[in-house]
Design a protein around this motif. Structure first.
Motif, PDB file in Angstrom:
ATOM      1  N   ASP A 193       0.800  -1.229   0.000  1.00 22.00           N
ATOM      2  CA  ASP A 193       0.000   0.000   0.000  1.00 22.00           C
ATOM      3  C   ASP A 193       0.831   1.276   0.000  1.00 22.00           C
ATOM      4  O   ASP A 193       0.311   2.362   0.247  1.00 22.00           O
ATOM      5  CB  ASP A 193      -0.966   0.037   1.197  1.00 22.00           C
ATOM      6  N   ALA A 194       2.118   1.183  -0.293  1.00 21.73           N
ATOM      7  CA  ALA A 194       2.939   2.391  -0.410  1.00 21.73           C
ATOM      8  C   ALA A 194       2.675   3.059  -1.758  1.00 21.73           C
ATOM      9  O   ALA A 194       2.266   2.408  -2.726  1.00 21.73           O
ATOM     10  CB  ALA A 194       4.416   2.055  -0.269  1.00 21.73           C
ATOM     11  N   ILE A 195       2.895   4.338  -1.818  1.00 22.20           N
ATOM     12  CA  ILE A 195       2.666   5.112  -3.047  1.00 22.20           C
ATOM     13  C   ILE A 195       4.003   5.236  -3.780  1.00 22.20           C
ATOM     14  O   ILE A 195       4.957   5.817  -3.248  1.00 22.20           O
ATOM     15  CB  ILE A 195       2.123   6.509  -2.716  1.00 22.20           C
ATOM     16  N   PRO A 196       4.101   4.708  -4.999  1.00 21.09           N
ATOM     17  CA  PRO A 196       5.365   4.806  -5.753  1.00 21.09           C
ATOM     18  C   PRO A 196       5.500   6.172  -6.427  1.00 21.09           C
ATOM     19  O   PRO A 196       4.561   6.676  -7.033  1.00 21.09           O
ATOM     20  CB  PRO A 196       5.242   3.690  -6.783  1.00 21.09           C
ATOM     21  N   VAL A 197       6.688   6.755  -6.320  1.00 16.59           N
ATOM     22  CA  VAL A 197       6.951   8.082  -6.872  1.00 16.59           C
ATOM     23  C   VAL A 197       8.263   8.041  -7.644  1.00 16.59           C
ATOM     24  O   VAL A 197       9.268   7.524  -7.159  1.00 16.59           O
ATOM     25  CB  VAL A 197       7.036   9.143  -5.748  1.00 16.59           C
ATOM     26  N   SER A 198       8.238   8.606  -8.859  1.00 16.94           N
ATOM     27  CA  SER A 198       9.455   8.707  -9.668  1.00 16.94           C
ATOM     28  C   SER A 198      10.024  10.119  -9.492  1.00 16.94           C
ATOM     29  O   SER A 198       9.355  11.109  -9.758  1.00 16.94           O
ATOM     30  CB  SER A 198       9.132   8.455 -11.139  1.00 16.94           C
ATOM     31  N   VAL A 199      11.248  10.218  -9.032  1.00 19.64           N
ATOM     32  CA  VAL A 199      11.845  11.505  -8.666  1.00 19.64           C
ATOM     33  C   VAL A 199      12.170  12.339  -9.906  1.00 19.64           C
ATOM     34  O   VAL A 199      12.903  11.884 -10.796  1.00 19.64           O
ATOM     35  CB  VAL A 199      13.130  11.281  -7.833  1.00 19.64           C
ATOM     36  N   ASN A 200      11.642  13.557  -9.953  1.00 10.61           N
ATOM     37  CA  ASN A 200      11.940  14.494 -11.045  1.00 10.61           C
ATOM     38  C   ASN A 200      12.979  15.528 -10.629  1.00 10.61           C
ATOM     39  O   ASN A 200      13.952  15.773 -11.326  1.00 10.61           O
ATOM     40  CB  ASN A 200      10.670  15.222 -11.494  1.00 10.61           C
ATOM     41  N   ILE A 201      12.737  16.151  -9.480  1.00  6.09           N
ATOM     42  CA  ILE A 201      13.613  17.210  -8.990  1.00  6.09           C
ATOM     43  C   ILE A 201      13.780  17.042  -7.486  1.00  6.09           C
ATOM     44  O   ILE A 201      12.838  16.666  -6.789  1.00  6.09           O
ATOM     45  CB  ILE A 201      13.010  18.618  -9.284  1.00  6.09           C
TER      46      ILE A 201
END
Length: 373
Positions: free
Chosen positions: A296-304
């Motif tokens: 249930d973690a939220i995946p995030v792709s790092v931009n800045i």
């Protein structure tokens, strides 16, 4: 000193149908520092000008103390105004600028000089009294404008974005000076700004306006911890809150591949207008970075990554497996989230991280109306 009361005060400009200020109901206590804040065109400056007598009130009333000043001329309202552009006379010295209103009122010269010198001492302007405005910095000019207001010893100070023309460092310095000065003098003050950081750091209370309507009034902490609706939630706080609208299934908001468990009270309070959805808000500092693959973690792709020394913030895109990416937004734009992280362990651009929302720090709003549960 005096209280200030807007009693259903409305201003409609000629040729328009929608009020610039719509039935404003607001009471400001004696000696209080109240900040009117909101985006451009929300009606905050119009409200201030109504109080000053520079705009007509189409309906409702305005009181200073127990006196109804709705139809009283500006010069008779016992107010002093500080403008964004200083409004100093270039051919006069600092002392003459500060004492000009008293001179026009027929105040004896000795009293004018005494009041000007007292105000100059408070504002650290004593050594500049014989200079002309062109020989002063922007911050010094703004202090002269403040001094001109102080010497009048009014019941109410009105300030219309007085720091907008200053550079960033001087703006921080001057806002602390203004807040400290107001505490020292104890004069009721109404301060207009579009900068929510100014509002949070200066005001005893904040009044948030949008489209001429008052959204919420409260202390800075009230605004931050318990925003009344989605607009206030997204406006107050820096960086801005992450906000998204998601379907509710089996007692949880479904954020694509992630789930956020909801309190039973919130689920029970949902209405037909919500259409089975709920609006969830979580601030960047209310997210914990967890190992990738955590349930249930939220995946995030790092931009800045913004590294600020004591803090660091990740601005990231929601990855493909997130699902309804377009339904979330933040101060960084749509389909992005902002995450506050440990500045000693920042991820690299393009890296994927996973975050979870702390359950006790969720902000829940009706999907239909935007109002807080």
């Amino acid at each position: 000193m005096a209280t200030v009361t807007f009693d259903h005060a409305t201003r409609i400009y000629p040729g328009t149908e929608r009020p610039a200020v719509d039935s404003l109901d607001l009471h400001i206590e004696d000696g209080e520092f109240l900040v009117l804040v909101g985006p451009s065109g929300c009606g905050k400056s119009t409200s201030l000008r109504m109080l000053a007598g520079l705009e007509d009130v189409n309906s409702g009333s305005i009181f200073i103390g127990d006196r109804n000043v709705t139809d009283v001329q500006p010069k008779d309202r016992d107010i002093a105004m500080v403008f964004q552009n200083y409004a100093l006379y270039p051919h006069m010295t600092v002392a003459d600028n500060m004492g000009f209103a008293l001179k026009i009122a027929g105040t004896p010269k000795a009293e004018i000089r005494t009041r000007v010198e007292e105000a100059a001492k408070i504002l650290d302007l004593t050594q500049y009294l014989d200079r002309k405005p062109k020989a002063l910095s922007g911050g010094q000019r703004q202090r002269v404008a403040m001094g001109r207001a102080i010497v009048r010893q009014p019941q109410v100070f009105l300030m219309d974005e007085p720091l907008s023309n200053l550079d960033a460092k001087l703006r921080v310095q001057t806002r602390t000076q203004i807040a400290g000065l107001q505490r020292r003098l104890g004069v009721t003050t109404v301060y207009v700004t579009h900068d929510q950081t100014e509002a949070l750091t200066m005001g005893d209370r904040i009044a948030v306006l949008k489209d001429g309507l008052l959204q919420q009034v409260g202390t800075p902490r009230d605004m931050y911890d318990h925003p009344a609706n989605v607009f206030v939630a997204g406006f107050i706080g820096s960086p801005a809150m992450n906000i998204g609208t998601f379907p509710v299934l089996n007692g949880a908001a479904n954020l694509g591949g992630s789930r956020v468990t909801l309190p039973r009270e919130a689920i029970g309070a949902m209405t037909d207008d919500d259409k089975g959805h709920i609006t969830v808000g979580f601030r960047p500092e209310d997210l914990d970075v967890v190992p990738v693959g955590t349930p249930d973690a939220i995946p995030v792709s790092v931009n800045i990554v913004e590294e600020l020394g004591s803090d660091a913030f990740v601005y990231g895109s929601l990855t493909d497996d997130f699902g309804n990416a377009e339904t979330i937004h933040s101060g960084a734009g749509d389909a992005q989230v902002i995450v506050r992280i440990d500045p000693r362990g920042v991820p690299a651009k393009g890296e994927k991280i996973a975050v979870k929302v702390r359950p006790n720090d969720l902000h829940l709003f009706h999907a239909g109306t935007g109002e807080r549960f």
